[in-house]
Design an enzyme around this catalytic site. Structure first.
Site, PDB file in Angstrom:
ATOM      1  N   GLY A  19      38.474  -5.456 -18.464  1.00  0.00           N
ATOM      2  CA  GLY A  19      39.068  -6.789 -18.473  1.00  0.00           C
ATOM      3  C   GLY A  19      40.552  -6.824 -18.160  1.00  0.00           C
ATOM      4  N   SER A  20      41.033  -5.887 -17.353  1.00  0.00           N
ATOM      5  CA  SER A  20      42.480  -5.901 -17.078  1.00  0.00           C
ATOM      6  C   SER A  20      42.882  -7.101 -16.222  1.00  0.00           C
ATOM      7  CB  SER A  20      42.928  -4.583 -16.432  1.00  0.00           C
ATOM      8  OG  SER A  20      42.436  -4.455 -15.128  1.00  0.00           O
ATOM      9  N   MET A  97      29.769  -7.644 -13.743  1.00  0.00           N
ATOM     10  CA  MET A  97      28.952  -6.743 -12.933  1.00  0.00           C
ATOM     11  C   MET A  97      27.480  -7.155 -12.861  1.00  0.00           C
ATOM     12  SD  MET A  97      31.296  -4.809 -11.916  1.00  0.00           S
ATOM     13  CE  MET A  97      30.481  -3.434 -11.137  1.00  0.00           C
ATOM     14  N   HIS A 116      36.807  -9.105  -5.677  1.00  0.00           N
ATOM     15  CA  HIS A 116      36.027  -7.955  -5.215  1.00  0.00           C
ATOM     16  C   HIS A 116      36.985  -6.902  -4.665  1.00  0.00           C
ATOM     17  CE1 HIS A 116      32.585  -5.751  -3.687  1.00  0.00           C
ATOM     18  NE2 HIS A 116      33.268  -5.572  -2.579  1.00  0.00           N
TER      19      HIS A 116
END
Ligand code: GRF
Length: 230
Positions: A19-20, A97, A116
């Site tokens: 979750g960066s 994902m 992406h």
């Protein structure tokens, strides 16, 4: 263009892991006091590290475990039910994902955005850094795009590039690109918060007042060399 003039731009962010990118979005909104609010962070995995980070900051977190559902349709319906509780203007995929069904994509048409890690339309799918190294491309990159039913495809909001070095392995290349991803997603969220992003009749993105959405290897927007900005 999504109208959120009666209040902050409401965002729901979907993650599957670290979750960066989500963290950068949350931090940018707070630091710059943007007219945007992350209403919830939702994951298909209960062990996604980003969930704890978000909860620690008082953001609502939800888990919809994909393994609990017999089909993609059932999972997507449960996911949509959770998302809709927050009535978001935009749903941002940030390292989420799961492949989404056409029905889900249609439900959020024009409001569903993904990042992406490749210069689409090159290298859709997984292992993009490996694919770039195998093909010997000299520039790799990342793309923020509206989501359509076709995987890793759709109207492009922004793209960023990094050089590929002789010494790179997939991890080194991914790490170099991640910095650009963060700067780019932060800028796109600024544009969304300001209500500047729209799709024209040809399904091409327009960002009002912005001539280029091309990001450089230091993460700066082309033509704006301000390292401080994001
Ligand atoms: C990023 O490289 C993103 O482009 C890809 O998955 C990675 C997620 O990283 N879709 P993080 O969870 O945002 O740290």
């Amino acid at each position: 263009m999504v109208n959120h003039q009666n209040g902050a731009c409401r965002l729901v962010i979907l993650i599957s892991g670290r979750g960066s990118n989500m963290q950068t979005i949350v931090d940018t909104i707070a630091r710059e006091n943007l007219p945007a609010q992350v209403c919830a962070v939702v994951s298909n995995r209960a062990d996604a590290a980003g969930l704890e980070w978000a909860a620690d900051r008082g953001i609502e977190t939800r888990t919809v475990p994909h393994r609990d559902y017999a089909s993609r349709q059932d999972f997507d319906a449960a996911l949509a039910a959770v998302i809709d509780e927050y009535q978001p203007n935009y749903v941002l995929l940030a390292g989420f994902m799961r492949v989404l069904t056409p029905g889900f994509v249609e439900r959020y048409e024009g409001r569903l955005i993904n990042i992406h890690p490749s210069l689409l339309p090159s290298f859709p799918g997984l292992h993009t850094h490996q694919q770039a190294l195998v093909d010997g491309v000299q520039w790799h990159g990342c793309t923020i795009h509206f989501v359509t039913a076709k995987l890793d495809h759709g109207p492009i909001v922004a793209q960023g590039i990094v050089p590929v070095l002789e010494t790179d392995d997939p991890d080194a290349l991914a790490a170099r690109l991640l910095t650009v991803e963060h700067r780019m997603y932060a800028q796109v969220v600024r544009w969304l918060a300001e209500g500047r992003v729209s799709l024209d009749d040809d399904q091409r993105v327009r960002v009002a007042g912005v001539a280029t959405r091309a990001f450089l290897p230091d993460g700066a927007l082309l033509g704006q060399h301000s390292k401080e900005q994001a």
